[in-house]
Write an enzyme that holds these catalytic residues in place. Structure first.
Site, PDB file in Angstrom:
ATOM      1  N   ASP A  22     -10.383  95.055   2.546  1.00 59.38           N
ATOM      2  CA  ASP A  22      -9.381  95.868   3.225  1.00 59.38           C
ATOM      3  C   ASP A  22      -8.928  95.102   4.467  1.00 59.38           C
ATOM      4  OD1 ASP A  22      -7.978  97.675   4.737  1.00 59.38           O
ATOM      5  OD2 ASP A  22      -9.509  99.245   4.674  1.00 59.38           O
ATOM      6  N   ASN A  36       8.808  96.839   5.186  1.00 59.06           N
ATOM      7  CA  ASN A  36      10.163  96.958   4.624  1.00 59.06           C
ATOM      8  C   ASN A  36      11.170  96.586   5.706  1.00 59.06           C
ATOM      9  OD1 ASN A  36      10.895  99.544   6.110  1.00 59.06           O
ATOM     10  ND2 ASN A  36       9.108 100.221   4.949  1.00 59.06           N
ATOM     11  N   GLY A  44       1.042 101.919   0.694  1.00 59.23           N
ATOM     12  CA  GLY A  44       0.329 100.664   0.493  1.00 59.23           C
ATOM     13  C   GLY A  44      -0.363 100.160   1.745  1.00 59.23           C
ATOM     14  N   VAL A  45      -0.330  98.854   1.921  1.00 59.59           N
ATOM     15  CA  VAL A  45      -1.033  98.247   3.049  1.00 59.59           C
ATOM     16  C   VAL A  45      -0.363  98.648   4.375  1.00 59.59           C
ATOM     17  CG1 VAL A  45       0.166  96.001   2.990  1.00 59.59           C
ATOM     18  CG2 VAL A  45      -2.183  96.121   3.777  1.00 59.59           C
ATOM     19  N   ASP A  46       0.934  98.863   4.350  1.00 58.58           N
ATOM     20  CA  ASP A  46       1.685  99.300   5.536  1.00 58.58           C
ATOM     21  C   ASP A  46       1.139 100.638   6.047  1.00 58.58           C
ATOM     22  OD1 ASP A  46       3.622  99.531   7.470  1.00 58.58           O
ATOM     23  OD2 ASP A  46       5.292  99.858   6.097  1.00 58.58           O
ATOM     24  N   SER A 133       4.425  91.880  -1.557  1.00 62.09           N
ATOM     25  CA  SER A 133       5.373  92.239  -2.648  1.00 62.09           C
ATOM     26  C   SER A 133       4.743  92.631  -3.984  1.00 62.09           C
ATOM     27  CB  SER A 133       6.397  91.107  -2.926  1.00 62.09           C
ATOM     28  OG  SER A 133       7.418  91.116  -1.971  1.00 62.09           O
ATOM     29  N   THR A 134       3.426  92.498  -4.137  1.00 60.13           N
ATOM     30  CA  THR A 134       2.866  92.732  -5.482  1.00 60.13           C
ATOM     31  C   THR A 134       2.382  94.168  -5.703  1.00 60.13           C
ATOM     32  OG1 THR A 134       0.615  92.023  -4.930  1.00 60.13           O
ATOM     33  CG2 THR A 134       2.140  90.317  -5.662  1.00 60.13           C
ATOM     34  N   TYR A 137       6.549  96.876  -4.392  1.00 59.17           N
ATOM     35  CA  TYR A 137       7.723  96.037  -4.670  1.00 59.17           C
ATOM     36  C   TYR A 137       7.681  95.353  -6.043  1.00 59.17           C
ATOM     37  CZ  TYR A 137       9.853  96.688  -0.038  1.00 59.17           C
ATOM     38  OH  TYR A 137      10.464  97.210   1.077  1.00 59.17           O
TER      39      TYR A 137
HETATM   40  N1  AR6 Z   1      -5.836  95.784   2.435  1.00 56.24           N
HETATM   41  C1  AR6 Z   1      -5.411  94.750   1.668  1.00 56.24           C
HETATM   42  N2  AR6 Z   1      -4.496  94.888   0.687  1.00 56.24           N
HETATM   43  C2  AR6 Z   1      -4.011  96.133   0.456  1.00 56.24           C
HETATM   44  C3  AR6 Z   1      -4.410  97.274   1.196  1.00 56.24           C
HETATM   45  C4  AR6 Z   1      -5.363  97.053   2.229  1.00 56.24           C
HETATM   46  N3  AR6 Z   1      -5.808  98.063   2.995  1.00 56.24           N
HETATM   47  N4  AR6 Z   1      -3.748  98.359   0.708  1.00 56.24           N
HETATM   48  C5  AR6 Z   1      -2.971  97.928  -0.315  1.00 56.24           C
HETATM   49  N5  AR6 Z   1      -3.143  96.597  -0.475  1.00 56.24           N
HETATM   50  P1  AR6 Z   1       2.100  97.044  -0.996  1.00 56.24           P
HETATM   51  P2  AR6 Z   1       4.658  95.581  -1.192  1.00 56.24           P
HETATM   52  C6  AR6 Z   1      -2.531  95.655  -1.435  1.00 56.24           C
HETATM   53  O1  AR6 Z   1       2.604  98.068  -1.920  1.00 56.24           O
HETATM   54  O2  AR6 Z   1       4.536  95.470  -2.662  1.00 56.24           O
HETATM   55  C7  AR6 Z   1       5.329  99.917   1.739  1.00 56.24           C
HETATM   56  O3  AR6 Z   1       5.783 101.208   1.540  1.00 56.24           O
HETATM   57  C8  AR6 Z   1      -1.910  96.221  -2.689  1.00 56.24           C
HETATM   58  O4  AR6 Z   1      -2.936  96.555  -3.638  1.00 56.24           O
HETATM   59  O5  AR6 Z   1       1.378  97.469   0.220  1.00 56.24           O
HETATM   60  O6  AR6 Z   1       5.083  94.370  -0.420  1.00 56.24           O
HETATM   61  C9  AR6 Z   1       6.183  99.135   2.738  1.00 56.24           C
HETATM   62  O7  AR6 Z   1       6.631  99.952   3.793  1.00 56.24           O
HETATM   63  C10 AR6 Z   1      -1.079  95.034  -3.144  1.00 56.24           C
HETATM   64  O8  AR6 Z   1      -1.912  94.077  -3.769  1.00 56.24           O
HETATM   65  O9  AR6 Z   1       3.325  96.080  -0.460  1.00 56.24           O
HETATM   66  C11 AR6 Z   1       7.306  98.645   1.880  1.00 56.24           C
HETATM   67  O10 AR6 Z   1       8.305  99.634   1.729  1.00 56.24           O
HETATM   68  C12 AR6 Z   1      -0.590  94.437  -1.806  1.00 56.24           C
HETATM   69  O11 AR6 Z   1      -1.442  95.003  -0.811  1.00 56.24           O
HETATM   70  C13 AR6 Z   1       6.647  98.383   0.541  1.00 56.24           C
HETATM   71  O12 AR6 Z   1       5.474  99.199   0.520  1.00 56.24           O
HETATM   72  C14 AR6 Z   1       0.843  94.741  -1.451  1.00 56.24           C
HETATM   73  O13 AR6 Z   1       1.186  96.046  -1.855  1.00 56.24           O
HETATM   74  C15 AR6 Z   1       6.192  96.952   0.393  1.00 56.24           C
HETATM   75  O14 AR6 Z   1       5.694  96.741  -0.910  1.00 56.24           O
END
Ligand code: AR6
Length: 192
Positions: A22, A36, A44-46, A133-134, A137
């Site tokens: 994490d 974003n 997600g991570v955000d 992005s994975t 997105y």
């Molecule tokens: N630590 C590490 N990785 C994580 C965590 C964490 N705590 N939580 C999720 N992930 P995503 P995106 C992974 O969806 O695709 C948001 O709404 C997750 O499993 O967070 O770039 C933003 O505001 C995946 O492998 O980011 C944007 O609108 C990776 O982080 C949009 O999502 C990225 O997944 C961005 O989408």
């Protein structure tokens, strides 16, 4: 539970480390957020970063929005880390996957490159990335890991900083893909 970490020596001064975990618990100088363009809180991570950091990020992002408008895809901005262990959060905007013909690979590489440029400007020595992005997105992780690793390795070889780049990956599949991309680029990995 034992946590696997692999360490790759990129140059005499730089190391890439990959681990499952994490990112909000990382104590590198900076962690990177998969943000974003509007710099508005999402999932997600955000969502995880913002809820642990407290309101600081929201307020600082609001200020940035008022100054520069949106943060275009492929760009990044920096805020403080609020209540996180990391002092800074670099908000990088990766591309939404639209099938691969909309410049997605270059935009993804730019998101990593700009984050690293901001880091060296701020004299940040250690930085952690998620897999930008994975998630929401939809960028296929087996393609994204190649772009991410190639960009970061090239950057470190060119600038010889920051000293430590971590990839903190949330699940087994993502970890396996990044590990595979890294071992294609760097022959030797040591188990930490
Ligand atoms: N630590 C590490 N990785 C994580 C965590 C964490 N705590 N939580 C999720 N992930 P995503 P995106 C992974 O969806 O695709 C948001 O709404 C997750 O499993 O967070 O770039 C933003 O505001 C995946 O492998 O980011 C944007 O609108 C990776 O982080 C949009 O999502 C990225 O997944 C961005 O989408």
């Amino acid at each position: 539970m034992t946590m696997l970490e692999f360490k790759y020596q990129i140059s005499n001064q730089c190391v890439i480390l990959i681990k499952k975990g994490d990112i909000t618990s990382e104590s590198t100088d900076a962690i990177v957020n998969a943000a974003n363009s509007r710099l508005i809180g999402g999932g997600g991570v955000d969502g995880a970063i913002r809820s642990k950091a407290g309101r600081t990020i929201e307020l600082e992002c609001e200020k940035i929005r008022k100054t520069i408008g949106e943060c275009k895809t492929g760009n990044a901005v920096i805020t403080s880390g609020g209540n996180l262990s990391a002092k800074f959060v670099i908000h990088a905007v990766g591309p939404v996957w639209k099938g691969g013909n909309q410049n997605e690979p270059e935009l993804l590489r730019k998101a990593y490159r700009h984050s690293l440029e901001i880091a060296i400007k701020k004299q940040i020595n250690s930085i952690s990335f998620p897999s930008i992005s994975t998630g929401i997105y939809g960028y296929p992780v087996e393609l994204a890991s190649e772009e991410a690793i190639n960009e970061v390795v090239c950057f470190l070889q060119q600038f010889n900083k920051p000293k430590l780049v971590k990839f903190v990956l949330f699940d087994d599949k993502t970890f396996a893909n990044y590990q595979s991309s890294l071992s294609k680029r760097c022959a030797v990995a040591t188990l930490k």
